[in-house]
Design an enzyme around this catalytic site. Sequence first.
Site, PDB file in Angstrom:
ATOM      1  N   HIS A  61       0.854  -1.185   0.000  1.00 16.37           N
ATOM      2  CA  HIS A  61       0.000   0.000   0.000  1.00 16.37           C
ATOM      3  C   HIS A  61       0.892   1.237   0.000  1.00 16.37           C
ATOM      4  CE1 HIS A  61      -3.714  -2.292   0.839  1.00 16.37           C
ATOM      5  NE2 HIS A  61      -2.905  -3.066   1.554  1.00 16.37           N
ATOM      6  N   LEU A  62       0.825   2.019  -1.068  1.00 21.41           N
ATOM      7  CA  LEU A  62       1.648   3.219  -1.186  1.00 21.41           C
ATOM      8  C   LEU A  62       0.866   4.498  -0.912  1.00 21.41           C
ATOM      9  CD1 LEU A  62       3.905   2.291  -4.247  1.00 21.41           C
ATOM     10  CD2 LEU A  62       4.382   2.046  -1.799  1.00 21.41           C
ATOM     11  N   ARG A  63      -0.453   4.395  -0.785  1.00 17.63           N
ATOM     12  CA  ARG A  63      -1.341   5.472  -0.301  1.00 17.63           C
ATOM     13  C   ARG A  63      -1.501   6.665  -1.246  1.00 17.63           C
ATOM     14  NH1 ARG A  63      -3.716   1.934   2.719  1.00 17.63           N
ATOM     15  NH2 ARG A  63      -2.767   1.522   4.756  1.00 17.63           N
ATOM     16  N   ASN A  93      -6.429   0.892  -3.062  1.00 21.17           N
ATOM     17  CA  ASN A  93      -7.282   1.620  -2.110  1.00 21.17           C
ATOM     18  C   ASN A  93      -6.685   2.994  -1.815  1.00 21.17           C
ATOM     19  OD1 ASN A  93      -5.191   0.280  -0.769  1.00 21.17           O
ATOM     20  ND2 ASN A  93      -6.368   0.004   1.107  1.00 21.17           N
ATOM     21  N   ASP A 153      -8.729  -5.076  -2.472  1.00 22.57           N
ATOM     22  CA  ASP A 153      -8.142  -5.318  -1.156  1.00 22.57           C
ATOM     23  C   ASP A 153      -8.509  -4.239  -0.149  1.00 22.57           C
ATOM     24  OD1 ASP A 153      -6.374  -6.821   0.618  1.00 22.57           O
ATOM     25  OD2 ASP A 153      -5.197  -4.993   0.596  1.00 22.57           O
ATOM     26  N   HIS A 180      -9.411 -10.347  -1.330  1.00 15.64           N
ATOM     27  CA  HIS A 180      -9.380 -10.134   0.124  1.00 15.64           C
ATOM     28  C   HIS A 180     -10.517 -10.974   0.689  1.00 15.64           C
ATOM     29  CE1 HIS A 180      -9.100  -7.410   3.792  1.00 15.64           C
ATOM     30  NE2 HIS A 180     -10.269  -8.008   3.969  1.00 15.64           N
ATOM     31  N   ASN A 279      -5.840  -6.559   9.417  1.00 17.93           N
ATOM     32  CA  ASN A 279      -6.914  -7.274   8.727  1.00 17.93           C
ATOM     33  C   ASN A 279      -6.315  -8.070   7.562  1.00 17.93           C
ATOM     34  OD1 ASN A 279      -9.211  -8.175   7.469  1.00 17.93           O
ATOM     35  ND2 ASN A 279     -10.159  -6.177   7.215  1.00 17.93           N
ATOM     36  N   ASP A 306       1.927  -6.894   2.626  1.00 26.03           N
ATOM     37  CA  ASP A 306       0.739  -6.124   3.009  1.00 26.03           C
ATOM     38  C   ASP A 306       1.173  -4.876   3.775  1.00 26.03           C
ATOM     39  OD1 ASP A 306      -1.847  -5.266   3.294  1.00 26.03           O
ATOM     40  OD2 ASP A 306      -2.437  -6.798   4.761  1.00 26.03           O
ATOM     41  N   HIS A 310       0.079   3.947   8.123  1.00 25.02           N
ATOM     42  CA  HIS A 310      -1.014   4.797   8.600  1.00 25.02           C
ATOM     43  C   HIS A 310      -0.440   6.013   9.315  1.00 25.02           C
ATOM     44  CE1 HIS A 310      -4.371   2.231   7.588  1.00 25.02           C
ATOM     45  NE2 HIS A 310      -3.792   1.206   8.182  1.00 25.02           N
TER      46      HIS A 310
END
Length: 442
Positions: A61-63, A93, A153, A180, A279, A306, A310
């Site tokens: 996840h690179l946001r 996402n 995901d 997912h 999760n 994963d 955050h």
Amino acid sequence: MTLLIRGGAPYGERAADLLVVDGVIAAVGSDAATDPRAAGAETVDAAGLIVLPGLVDLHTHLREPGREDAETVHTGSAAAALGGYTAVFAMPNTDPTADTAGVVEQVYRLGEQAGLVDVHPIGAVTVGRKGERLAELAAMATSAAQVRVFSDDGDCVSDPLLMRRALEYVKAFGGVIAQHAQEPRLTQGAQMHEGEVSARLGLTGWPAVAEEAIIARDALLAEHVGSRLHVCHLSTAGSVEVVAAAKRRGTDVTAEVTPHHLLLTDERAEGYDPVFKVNPPLRTRADIEVLRQALAGGVIDIVATDHAPHASQDKETEWDNASPGMLGLQTALSVVIATMVRTGLLDWRGVARVMSEAPARIGGLTGQGRPIAAGEPANLVLVDPEARWTVRGAEFASLSRNTPFEGMELPGRVVATYLRGRCTAAAGAVVDRAPAEAGRGV
């Protein structure tokens, strides 16, 4: 550019010199140092180090776009390079969701500009990841990003009809749906693994069957339509049984496990520290033992981080309101060494298989996860197998600090990472490209 890596041990076996010319391995072994092209080469002393193919992460996840306070493509790429990775797949996402050709191309170009790892966007299966209608799968597949992996995901494609249509659709261009696996009705309000610890802590449980039921359903759908299914972050012993049964039936299904699910148990929740909220949730010691054996035996195909950064306001809060997710890129290899190599379950060739070769194959990459041999791209990582280091999240390249391994001493450390022969990380520091090189995607 010419590079001579002296005395490293490819796959932890016999020491051999490697000559790299213009991003390609030109010679391996005794001929490397005497090759005329080695004259004047930059020389790296790799005595005592393991040489592996550059690692490939199928689940990062690179946001960016949307949550640049938690991570950017550049900072995530830096963390990946420091962790020994030469390619990562960026989950969709983001905000806006990576569900169109325009957004996936934006992520792809940002990866090119960073130039530290190859960044391959994963496209969303459904519009906005809302599970209502299929996203522009073909447009993303034919974009400059050439997307081949699709996932919602963070959310499950819970509608079986939509899942069937997605599996059918991606067959046309050799794509794969990465699911997912979480039945939403069975996990409403869930905070951690459903078991003795959740009962003692008074936290709503996330039952193992919520994962296993979706995997079983989707394996049957994939078999029915003759398509490819990939199971994200498999976490339970029952899920291993379901995947093993599907493989015995000849279903084209692959599965990943995360480093944290190989090491940490649900008991970590006892202090209500939200850094351990993830999760799918951390499971039991019994699950961990089955996951490790399944990875060693090939039922689980790969390790995927994963990596889920955050911002502090989303993680440093009460457990119920904290966002699930953990950092993983800079600790993954060491955790695999601790749980799989030091226990005798994998040798170094096995590490290359589950962290480089198989992820590249599942993601459809031709230039990554290749053998350490003459004529192959020089995507490499040098590892000190005897080093030990203490995890300090404040020293990470990521913008976030939510590592569950804070303060732990872990074995093995990345000494240097090479992307097509160019050093991207060395001695714990990122080696950025010169400004003139930025944006060339070389």
